[in-house]
Design a protein around this motif. Structure first.
Motif, PDB file in Angstrom:
ATOM      1  N   MET A 164      67.561  18.639  20.166  1.00  0.00           N
ATOM      2  CA  MET A 164      67.483  19.575  19.030  1.00  0.00           C
ATOM      3  C   MET A 164      67.453  21.036  19.480  1.00  0.00           C
ATOM      4  SD  MET A 164      64.459  17.894  16.740  1.00  0.00           S
ATOM      5  CE  MET A 164      64.340  16.129  16.413  1.00  0.00           C
ATOM      6  N   TYR A 165      67.245  21.270  20.786  1.00  0.00           N
ATOM      7  CA  TYR A 165      66.974  22.616  21.265  1.00  0.00           C
ATOM      8  C   TYR A 165      68.226  23.319  21.785  1.00  0.00           C
ATOM      9  CZ  TYR A 165      61.937  21.436  21.345  1.00  0.00           C
ATOM     10  OH  TYR A 165      60.648  21.079  21.034  1.00  0.00           O
ATOM     11  N   THR A 166      68.351  24.591  21.458  1.00  0.00           N
ATOM     12  CA  THR A 166      69.295  25.498  22.105  1.00  0.00           C
ATOM     13  C   THR A 166      68.526  26.758  22.485  1.00  0.00           C
ATOM     14  OG1 THR A 166      69.971  26.455  19.974  1.00  0.00           O
ATOM     15  CG2 THR A 166      71.315  24.643  20.847  1.00  0.00           C
ATOM     16  N   LEU A 167      69.078  27.531  23.406  1.00  0.00           N
ATOM     17  CA  LEU A 167      68.405  28.747  23.854  1.00  0.00           C
ATOM     18  C   LEU A 167      69.062  29.981  23.255  1.00  0.00           C
ATOM     19  CD1 LEU A 167      67.711  28.041  27.638  1.00  0.00           C
ATOM     20  CD2 LEU A 167      66.389  27.373  25.631  1.00  0.00           C
ATOM     21  N   ALA A 168      68.226  30.902  22.805  1.00  0.00           N
ATOM     22  CA  ALA A 168      68.725  32.155  22.243  1.00  0.00           C
ATOM     23  C   ALA A 168      68.943  33.162  23.369  1.00  0.00           C
ATOM     24  CB  ALA A 168      67.729  32.704  21.233  1.00  0.00           C
ATOM     25  N   PRO A 169      70.061  33.891  23.350  1.00  0.00           N
ATOM     26  CA  PRO A 169      70.271  34.928  24.352  1.00  0.00           C
ATOM     27  C   PRO A 169      69.304  36.090  24.095  1.00  0.00           C
ATOM     28  CG  PRO A 169      71.991  35.003  22.681  1.00  0.00           C
ATOM     29  CD  PRO A 169      71.151  33.794  22.389  1.00  0.00           C
ATOM     30  N   PRO A 170      69.099  36.938  25.111  1.00  0.00           N
ATOM     31  CA  PRO A 170      69.697  36.949  26.444  1.00  0.00           C
ATOM     32  C   PRO A 170      68.982  35.999  27.398  1.00  0.00           C
ATOM     33  CG  PRO A 170      68.219  38.797  26.221  1.00  0.00           C
ATOM     34  CD  PRO A 170      68.243  38.128  24.875  1.00  0.00           C
ATOM     35  N   GLU A 171      69.439  35.988  28.639  1.00  0.00           N
ATOM     36  CA  GLU A 171      68.825  35.152  29.664  1.00  0.00           C
ATOM     37  C   GLU A 171      67.356  35.534  29.830  1.00  0.00           C
ATOM     38  OE1 GLU A 171      69.341  34.199  34.471  1.00  0.00           O
ATOM     39  OE2 GLU A 171      70.934  35.216  33.338  1.00  0.00           O
ATOM     40  N   PRO A 172      66.467  34.548  29.943  1.00  0.00           N
ATOM     41  CA  PRO A 172      65.046  34.874  30.144  1.00  0.00           C
ATOM     42  C   PRO A 172      64.818  35.502  31.504  1.00  0.00           C
ATOM     43  CG  PRO A 172      65.404  32.520  30.390  1.00  0.00           C
ATOM     44  CD  PRO A 172      66.707  33.091  29.883  1.00  0.00           C
ATOM     45  N   ARG A 173      63.664  36.118  31.656  1.00  0.00           N
ATOM     46  CA  ARG A 173      63.282  36.694  32.933  1.00  0.00           C
ATOM     47  C   ARG A 173      62.953  35.583  33.933  1.00  0.00           C
ATOM     48  NH1 ARG A 173      59.598  41.682  30.438  1.00  0.00           N
ATOM     49  NH2 ARG A 173      61.345  42.701  29.369  1.00  0.00           N
ATOM     50  N   GLY A 174      62.516  35.922  35.099  1.00  0.00           N
ATOM     51  CA  GLY A 174      62.357  34.943  36.177  1.00  0.00           C
ATOM     52  C   GLY A 174      61.380  33.829  35.883  1.00  0.00           C
ATOM     53  N   MET A 175      60.417  34.076  34.975  1.00  0.00           N
ATOM     54  CA  MET A 175      59.472  33.045  34.583  1.00  0.00           C
ATOM     55  C   MET A 175      59.408  32.984  33.066  1.00  0.00           C
ATOM     56  SD  MET A 175      55.482  32.527  35.677  1.00  0.00           S
ATOM     57  CE  MET A 175      54.902  34.087  35.018  1.00  0.00           C
ATOM     58  N   VAL A 176      59.269  31.770  32.525  1.00  0.00           N
ATOM     59  CA  VAL A 176      59.092  31.580  31.087  1.00  0.00           C
ATOM     60  C   VAL A 176      57.710  31.002  30.860  1.00  0.00           C
ATOM     61  CG1 VAL A 176      59.862  30.342  29.019  1.00  0.00           C
ATOM     62  CG2 VAL A 176      61.552  31.248  30.640  1.00  0.00           C
ATOM     63  N   VAL A 177      56.947  31.653  29.996  1.00  0.00           N
ATOM     64  CA  VAL A 177      55.630  31.162  29.599  1.00  0.00           C
ATOM     65  C   VAL A 177      55.764  30.577  28.193  1.00  0.00           C
ATOM     66  CG1 VAL A 177      53.229  31.758  29.129  1.00  0.00           C
ATOM     67  CG2 VAL A 177      54.445  32.874  31.013  1.00  0.00           C
TER      68      VAL A 177
END
Length: 227
Positions: A164-177
């Protein structure tokens, strides 16, 4: 009360790590998954059982009841949760400009009357005044029944959620919390982490949870019967 006032009123609860001593309570988690939590939540014990239970009960008050007097306790719980997160972030070695902070999607879509943005609000308050990348990184394509209303055997599995998941732009930074209210089986965290790593391999993904579900020990009272 403002977030600053709450930070002074409440003694911040330090986060605790999900490790070998408790990972089996969250059976979808794997070795290498980094998850932290602040409180224990014990199902079917009521709001007065513990501080964690009271906080989660208040956070989960339905948005359909926003015009009722007791809804103020939900707003206080949102502020308290944000204060705990902010204290944890400030005491860590993380730099806000090196991470993307995102909620794990709730069960309902934005156009549903029961859609609840509590986690988005908590993260925004926790990161207020910083240069953190705060946004809904994970977009969910459909809604489903809230997991806390389902038995474990009826809950969606990581692969079903990830689909069900897609990612919204822009690219995340080096870590995702990733932030959510309750860590139960770990399915949502694993699904979100998988979706991020599928598109951005090498990203460090860390989960922060206001509480973790405690699985009661069925033999806890056995000694009472053996005496």
């Amino acid at each position: 009360m403002t977030l600053m006032t709450l930070s002074l009123t409440f003694m911040p609860t330090p986060p605790r790590l999900i490790d070998l001593s408790n990972r089996s309570d969250h059976f979808h988690l794997r070795d290498g998954d980094e998850c932290l939590y602040f409180h224990d939540y014990t199902p079917r014990q009521g709001a007065t059982h513990s501080q964690g239970n009271q906080l989660i009960f208040n956070l989960k008050k339905s948005v359909l009841r926003r015009n009722e007097g007791h809804y103020r306790y939900k707003l206080q719980a949102i502020a308290q949760s944000a204060a705990m997160l902010r204290a944890a972030f400030n005491q860590s070695n993380w730099v806000f400009n090196q991470a993307t902070f995102s909620p794990i999607p709730p069960s309902k879509m934005r156009d549903h009357p029961e859609y609840d943005d509590r986690m988005t609000r908590i993260i925004a308050d926790a990161c207020q005044g910083t240069n953190a990348d705060v946004r809904e990184l994970i977009i969910q394509g459909q809604g489903y029944d809230a997991c806390h209303l389902q038995a474990d055997g009826e809950r969606l599995r990581p692969a079903q959620l990830e689909a069900m998941y897609t990612l919204a732009p822009p690219e995340p930074r080096g870590m995702v919390v990733l932030v959510d209210d309750v860590l139960t089986t770990g399915a949502h965290f694993v699904a979100a982490k998988n979706a991020i790593l599928a598109q951005y391999p090498g990203t460090r993904v860390v989960g922060f949870f206001i509480a973790r579900r405690v699985v009661p020990n069925p033999f806890a009272n056995l000694a009472d019967f053996l005496d």
